[in-house]
Design a protein around this motif. Structure first.
Motif, PDB file in Angstrom:
ATOM      1  N   VAL A 166     -31.296 -11.559  29.357  1.00 27.64           N
ATOM      2  CA  VAL A 166     -30.083 -12.354  29.573  1.00 27.64           C
ATOM      3  C   VAL A 166     -30.162 -13.067  30.919  1.00 27.64           C
ATOM      4  O   VAL A 166     -30.524 -12.460  31.933  1.00 27.64           O
ATOM      5  N   ALA A 167     -29.816 -14.345  30.915  1.00 25.88           N
ATOM      6  CA  ALA A 167     -29.694 -15.101  32.165  1.00 25.88           C
ATOM      7  C   ALA A 167     -28.275 -14.926  32.696  1.00 25.88           C
ATOM      8  O   ALA A 167     -27.300 -15.087  31.958  1.00 25.88           O
ATOM      9  N   VAL A 168     -28.159 -14.581  33.973  1.00 25.73           N
ATOM     10  CA  VAL A 168     -26.854 -14.363  34.605  1.00 25.73           C
ATOM     11  C   VAL A 168     -26.775 -15.244  35.848  1.00 25.73           C
ATOM     12  O   VAL A 168     -27.700 -15.258  36.669  1.00 25.73           O
ATOM     13  N   CYS A 169     -25.673 -15.967  35.968  1.00 24.70           N
ATOM     14  CA  CYS A 169     -25.515 -16.907  37.061  1.00 24.70           C
ATOM     15  C   CYS A 169     -24.159 -16.718  37.725  1.00 24.70           C
ATOM     16  O   CYS A 169     -23.159 -16.466  37.055  1.00 24.70           O
ATOM     17  N   CYS A 170     -24.120 -16.826  39.046  1.00 19.12           N
ATOM     18  CA  CYS A 170     -22.867 -16.709  39.797  1.00 19.12           C
ATOM     19  C   CYS A 170     -22.743 -17.932  40.711  1.00 19.12           C
ATOM     20  O   CYS A 170     -23.659 -18.206  41.500  1.00 19.12           O
ATOM     21  N   ILE A 171     -21.637 -18.670  40.594  1.00 17.39           N
ATOM     22  CA  ILE A 171     -21.450 -19.872  41.402  1.00 17.39           C
ATOM     23  C   ILE A 171     -20.076 -19.858  42.078  1.00 17.39           C
ATOM     24  O   ILE A 171     -19.155 -19.185  41.626  1.00 17.39           O
ATOM     25  N   SER A 172     -19.971 -20.618  43.161  1.00 20.40           N
ATOM     26  CA  SER A 172     -18.694 -20.832  43.824  1.00 20.40           C
ATOM     27  C   SER A 172     -18.234 -22.256  43.527  1.00 20.40           C
ATOM     28  O   SER A 172     -19.048 -23.185  43.489  1.00 20.40           O
ATOM     29  N   VAL A 174     -15.802 -24.997  45.129  1.00 18.87           N
ATOM     30  CA  VAL A 174     -15.131 -25.256  46.403  1.00 18.87           C
ATOM     31  C   VAL A 174     -14.277 -26.515  46.292  1.00 18.87           C
ATOM     32  O   VAL A 174     -14.760 -27.569  45.874  1.00 18.87           O
ATOM     33  N   SER A 175     -13.002 -26.397  46.636  1.00 24.96           N
ATOM     34  CA  SER A 175     -12.094 -27.528  46.690  1.00 24.96           C
ATOM     35  C   SER A 175     -11.437 -27.562  48.064  1.00 24.96           C
ATOM     36  O   SER A 175     -11.717 -26.707  48.915  1.00 24.96           O
ATOM     37  N   LEU A 176     -10.576 -28.530  48.294  1.00 27.59           N
ATOM     38  CA  LEU A 176      -9.910 -28.647  49.594  1.00 27.59           C
ATOM     39  C   LEU A 176      -9.004 -27.460  49.880  1.00 27.59           C
ATOM     40  O   LEU A 176      -8.771 -27.102  51.032  1.00 27.59           O
ATOM     41  N   SER A 177      -8.493 -26.832  48.809  1.00 29.13           N
ATOM     42  CA  SER A 177      -7.498 -25.776  49.006  1.00 29.13           C
ATOM     43  C   SER A 177      -8.050 -24.365  48.857  1.00 29.13           C
ATOM     44  O   SER A 177      -7.441 -23.412  49.330  1.00 29.13           O
ATOM     45  N   GLU A 178      -9.204 -24.208  48.192  1.00 33.64           N
ATOM     46  CA  GLU A 178      -9.664 -22.849  47.947  1.00 33.64           C
ATOM     47  C   GLU A 178     -11.144 -22.814  47.578  1.00 33.64           C
ATOM     48  O   GLU A 178     -11.769 -23.843  47.330  1.00 33.64           O
ATOM     49  N   GLU A 179     -11.671 -21.597  47.543  1.00 38.52           N
ATOM     50  CA  GLU A 179     -13.031 -21.344  47.062  1.00 38.52           C
ATOM     51  C   GLU A 179     -12.961 -20.189  46.081  1.00 38.52           C
ATOM     52  O   GLU A 179     -12.399 -19.146  46.379  1.00 38.52           O
ATOM     53  N   GLN A 180     -13.515 -20.400  44.865  1.00 41.48           N
ATOM     54  CA  GLN A 180     -13.459 -19.375  43.840  1.00 41.48           C
ATOM     55  C   GLN A 180     -14.861 -19.060  43.333  1.00 41.48           C
ATOM     56  O   GLN A 180     -15.739 -19.927  43.304  1.00 41.48           O
ATOM     57  N   LEU A 181     -15.054 -17.808  42.928  1.00 41.73           N
ATOM     58  CA  LEU A 181     -16.348 -17.326  42.466  1.00 41.73           C
ATOM     59  C   LEU A 181     -16.291 -17.066  40.970  1.00 41.73           C
ATOM     60  O   LEU A 181     -15.345 -16.435  40.481  1.00 41.73           O
ATOM     61  N   PHE A 182     -17.304 -17.566  40.233  1.00 35.41           N
ATOM     62  CA  PHE A 182     -17.334 -17.382  38.788  1.00 35.41           C
ATOM     63  C   PHE A 182     -18.755 -17.031  38.341  1.00 35.41           C
ATOM     64  O   PHE A 182     -19.730 -17.440  38.960  1.00 35.41           O
ATOM     65  N   SER A 183     -18.824 -16.281  37.237  1.00 32.82           N
ATOM     66  CA  SER A 183     -20.131 -15.901  36.692  1.00 32.82           C
ATOM     67  C   SER A 183     -20.239 -16.354  35.250  1.00 32.82           C
ATOM     68  O   SER A 183     -19.241 -16.527  34.549  1.00 32.82           O
ATOM     69  N   GLY A 184     -21.475 -16.560  34.817  1.00 33.22           N
ATOM     70  CA  GLY A 184     -21.740 -16.932  33.430  1.00 33.22           C
ATOM     71  C   GLY A 184     -23.014 -16.266  32.958  1.00 33.22           C
ATOM     72  O   GLY A 184     -23.843 -15.838  33.775  1.00 33.22           O
TER      73      GLY A 184
END
Length: 213
Positions: A166-172, A174-184
């Protein structure tokens, strides 16, 4: 006033009736609760005002309270990108070129039947090549998004689960108001690189909700 019957489809249509909204995706919680709302909108109205409009529309139509922190707004320029339906990404090709100890990876995606090509360069190590595939994919998506958000790669790996890889990826995001972390993630079926691209699309979809992978 008689409240409408609440369904995800009805609620998404209600949100899309707001003038600036181009597309909406609701992630359901338990029962009739809402876990997340992802909205793609045109500029012209401040994101905070759009969030308030969405809260008011759902409360007035369904008696449904929504925490403003669960509403994410992505704004695009009033130009070519006006998503009125979910984009269907198609991987056109994934190419890698080696020049000594350096590598160049190109990923071409078809989004809404338009070709977007992303490019990433870096060291030609096996681990770095996987990262370059993600970065090239994100570069293509950023071009599609018209610079409404910036992506940053946290990590990518291939892992074994049972008899599958399985390929697993984690990205952030980034916008002017926040930074969020997501995985796929994506099961390896054709090639490692193909699955890395699909895992990247899966991670992006968790934030914006308009990509059908």
């Amino acid at each position: 006033m008689i409240e409408k019957e609440y369904t995800l489809d009805n609620a998404e249509k209600t949100i899309c009736q707001i003038k600036e909204v181009q597309a909406a995706r609701i992630v359901p919680g338990e029962g009739d609760t809402i876990e997340e709302i992802h909205v793609l909108a045109l500029p012209g109205k401040a994101p905070k005002q759009l969030v308030r409009d969405i809260e008011s529309a759902l409360m007035a139509s369904y008696g449904l309270p929504v925490d403003h922190k669960k509403v994410s707004i992505a704004q695009v320029s009033n130009g070519e990108v006006t998503l009125t339906k979910k984009a269907r990404p198609k991987i056109l090709n994934i190419n890698s070129e080696l020049s000594g100890v350096q590598a160049k990876v190109t990923v071409a995606l078809a989004l809404d039947e338009v070709k977007y090509e992303g490019i990433a360069k870096g060291p030609a190590s096996q681990t770095e090549l996987r990262r370059l595939v993600v970065l090239a994919t994100l570069d293509a998506i950023e071009k599609f998004m018209q610079d409404s958000s910036v992506f940053a790669l946290e990590d990518v790996d291939l892992i074994s689960l049972g008899r599958k890889k399985v390929a697993v990826c984690c990205i952030s995001v980034v916008s002017l108001s926040e930074e969020q972390l997501f995985s796929g993630s994506a099961i390896v079926k054709q090639s490692n690189n193909d699955s890395v691209v699909r895992a990247t699309l899966d991670a992006v979809n968790r934030r914006f909700g308009f990509l059908k992978t």
